[in-house]
Scaffold this motif. Structure first.
Motif, PDB file in Angstrom:
ATOM      1  N   ALA A 138       0.831  -1.213   0.000  1.00  0.00           N
ATOM      2  CA  ALA A 138       0.000   0.000   0.000  1.00  0.00           C
ATOM      3  C   ALA A 138       0.861   1.256   0.000  1.00  0.00           C
ATOM      4  CB  ALA A 138      -0.942  -0.010   1.194  1.00  0.00           C
ATOM      5  N   GLU A 139       2.078   1.150   0.511  1.00  0.00           N
ATOM      6  CA  GLU A 139       3.003   2.292   0.524  1.00  0.00           C
ATOM      7  C   GLU A 139       3.286   2.801  -0.889  1.00  0.00           C
ATOM      8  OE1 GLU A 139       4.373   4.008   3.222  1.00  0.00           O
ATOM      9  OE2 GLU A 139       2.835   2.845   4.261  1.00  0.00           O
ATOM     10  N   ASP A 140       3.268   1.893  -1.875  1.00  0.00           N
ATOM     11  CA  ASP A 140       3.519   2.285  -3.266  1.00  0.00           C
ATOM     12  C   ASP A 140       2.438   3.213  -3.805  1.00  0.00           C
ATOM     13  OD1 ASP A 140       5.766   0.684  -3.201  1.00  0.00           O
ATOM     14  OD2 ASP A 140       4.854  -0.962  -4.334  1.00  0.00           O
ATOM     15  N   LEU A 141       1.270   3.221  -3.183  1.00  0.00           N
ATOM     16  CA  LEU A 141       0.173   4.069  -3.645  1.00  0.00           C
ATOM     17  C   LEU A 141       0.252   5.492  -3.091  1.00  0.00           C
ATOM     18  CD1 LEU A 141      -2.762   1.521  -3.374  1.00  0.00           C
ATOM     19  CD2 LEU A 141      -1.724   2.433  -5.476  1.00  0.00           C
ATOM     20  N   LYS A 142       1.029   5.690  -2.048  1.00  0.00           N
ATOM     21  CA  LYS A 142       1.068   7.017  -1.415  1.00  0.00           C
ATOM     22  C   LYS A 142       1.511   8.133  -2.352  1.00  0.00           C
ATOM     23  CE  LYS A 142       0.875   5.450   3.257  1.00  0.00           C
ATOM     24  NZ  LYS A 142       1.406   5.428   4.584  1.00  0.00           N
ATOM     25  N   PRO A 143       2.554   7.951  -3.188  1.00  0.00           N
ATOM     26  CA  PRO A 143       2.905   9.032  -4.124  1.00  0.00           C
ATOM     27  C   PRO A 143       1.797   9.306  -5.149  1.00  0.00           C
ATOM     28  CG  PRO A 143       4.660   7.388  -4.028  1.00  0.00           C
ATOM     29  CD  PRO A 143       3.520   6.860  -3.225  1.00  0.00           C
ATOM     30  N   ILE A 144       1.099   8.263  -5.547  1.00  0.00           N
ATOM     31  CA  ILE A 144      -0.011   8.434  -6.489  1.00  0.00           C
ATOM     32  C   ILE A 144      -1.121   9.227  -5.834  1.00  0.00           C
ATOM     33  CG2 ILE A 144      -1.790   7.197  -7.798  1.00  0.00           C
ATOM     34  CD1 ILE A 144       0.374   4.907  -8.028  1.00  0.00           C
ATOM     35  N   LEU A 145      -1.461   8.864  -4.612  1.00  0.00           N
ATOM     36  CA  LEU A 145      -2.508   9.591  -3.884  1.00  0.00           C
ATOM     37  C   LEU A 145      -2.093  11.042  -3.634  1.00  0.00           C
ATOM     38  CD1 LEU A 145      -3.518   6.712  -1.493  1.00  0.00           C
ATOM     39  CD2 LEU A 145      -5.029   7.829  -3.145  1.00  0.00           C
ATOM     40  N   ALA A 146      -0.808  11.264  -3.375  1.00  0.00           N
ATOM     41  CA  ALA A 146      -0.324  12.631  -3.149  1.00  0.00           C
ATOM     42  C   ALA A 146      -0.407  13.467  -4.419  1.00  0.00           C
ATOM     43  CB  ALA A 146       1.107  12.602  -2.621  1.00  0.00           C
ATOM     44  N   ALA A 147      -0.305  12.831  -5.586  1.00  0.00           N
ATOM     45  CA  ALA A 147      -0.357  13.546  -6.860  1.00  0.00           C
ATOM     46  C   ALA A 147      -1.783  13.863  -7.298  1.00  0.00           C
ATOM     47  CB  ALA A 147       0.333  12.729  -7.939  1.00  0.00           C
ATOM     48  N   CYS A 148      -2.758  13.235  -6.646  1.00  0.00           N
ATOM     49  CA  CYS A 148      -4.155  13.449  -7.032  1.00  0.00           C
ATOM     50  C   CYS A 148      -4.634  14.817  -6.584  1.00  0.00           C
ATOM     51  CB  CYS A 148      -5.049  12.377  -6.424  1.00  0.00           C
ATOM     52  SG  CYS A 148      -4.828  10.757  -7.163  1.00  0.00           S
ATOM     53  N   GLY A 149      -5.417  15.435  -7.436  1.00  0.00           N
ATOM     54  CA  GLY A 149      -6.000  16.724  -7.118  1.00  0.00           C
ATOM     55  C   GLY A 149      -7.440  16.775  -7.574  1.00  0.00           C
ATOM     56  N   GLN A 150      -8.045  17.935  -7.434  1.00  0.00           N
ATOM     57  CA  GLN A 150      -9.441  18.091  -7.796  1.00  0.00           C
ATOM     58  C   GLN A 150      -9.629  19.009  -8.998  1.00  0.00           C
ATOM     59  OE1 GLN A 150     -11.845  19.091  -4.387  1.00  0.00           O
ATOM     60  NE2 GLN A 150     -11.008  17.438  -3.173  1.00  0.00           N
ATOM     61  N   ASP A 151      -8.541  19.306  -9.701  1.00  0.00           N
ATOM     62  CA  ASP A 151      -8.670  20.145 -10.889  1.00  0.00           C
ATOM     63  C   ASP A 151      -7.694  19.665 -11.961  1.00  0.00           C
ATOM     64  OD1 ASP A 151      -6.099  21.397 -10.431  1.00  0.00           O
ATOM     65  OD2 ASP A 151      -7.093  22.677  -8.962  1.00  0.00           O
ATOM     66  N   ALA A 152      -7.834  20.231 -13.142  1.00  0.00           N
ATOM     67  CA  ALA A 152      -7.053  19.777 -14.288  1.00  0.00           C
ATOM     68  C   ALA A 152      -5.574  20.142 -14.192  1.00  0.00           C
ATOM     69  CB  ALA A 152      -7.649  20.333 -15.575  1.00  0.00           C
ATOM     70  N   SER A 153      -5.179  20.934 -13.201  1.00  0.00           N
ATOM     71  CA  SER A 153      -3.759  21.230 -13.043  1.00  0.00           C
ATOM     72  C   SER A 153      -3.034  20.118 -12.293  1.00  0.00           C
ATOM     73  CB  SER A 153      -3.569  22.560 -12.309  1.00  0.00           C
ATOM     74  OG  SER A 153      -4.000  22.448 -10.964  1.00  0.00           O
TER      75      SER A 153
END
Length: 189
Positions: A49-64
């Motif tokens: 699950a640790e491998d998902l943390k950078p992906i989750l950190a990169a997620c946002g709520q806008d197109a930027s």
């Protein structure tokens, strides 16, 4: 003043709802992504699950953001899967959609309903001109979801991604929006 969260679209299916994927979802999301039936159809390669943390950190709520990802949750609030966009290019108005659903929820029309709602929401919210998907060439179920949601096959990318360490072919599907903002399907070339 903090920004208020962006509203998520409806799920389009009575058995599930959508919400923003959160860092605390890492373990539940990993539990879905490590299921053999799911890993056989995707190019995910995760050790924990640790491998998902950078992906989750990169997620946002806008197109930027580099990724926009929503949790698909069942009526009990359990994570059933996720859907969202990566490879977002605001300059060119493009993004790639990706989704996965735990096998327990397969063959109920959930993936098609959610994909259709999320794509409609993304056109309106982000103003993209093209949404594409890359699907393992043997993943007939996912290809069917995309076709039901108005995506058309554009072609095959040979040895595009590794699945379980083996280079595999992926089919590319796309759906386009007209300059007016109306959605059209792409044509196979």
């Amino acid at each position: 003043m903090p920004r208020s969260p962006v509203a998520v679209p409806p799920a389009g299916h009575p058995d599930v709802s959508l919400r923003w994927l959160r860092p605390e979802d890492a373990h539940a999301w990993y539990a879905v992504l490590r299921l053999p039936e799911v890993t056989a159809q995707t190019s995910w390669s995760l050790a924990s699950a640790e491998d998902l943390k950078p992906i989750l950190a990169a997620c946002g709520q806008d197109a930027s953001a580099s990724q926009v990802r929503l949790a698909i949750v069942d009526t009990e609030g359990a994570l059933a899967g996720s859907i969202g966009f990566h490879s977002i290019n605001s300059q060119h108005g493009t993004a790639e959609i990706a989704y996965e659903l735990a096998p327990h929820y397969w063959r109920r029309g959930i993936a098609s309903a959610v994909c259709d709602e999320v794509v409609a929401w993304a056109w309106q919210r982000f103003g993209w001109q093209r949404i594409q998907a890359s699907v393992l060439d043997t993943n007939a179920a996912s290809a069917g979801v995309l076709r039901r949601c108005g995506f058309n096959l554009e072609g095959r990318l040979r040895r595009y991604r590794r699945v379980a360490g083996v280079s595999r072919d992926f089919d590319v599907y796309s759906r386009l929006a007209e300059p007016s903002g109306d959605v059209i399907s792409s044509t196979a070339g």
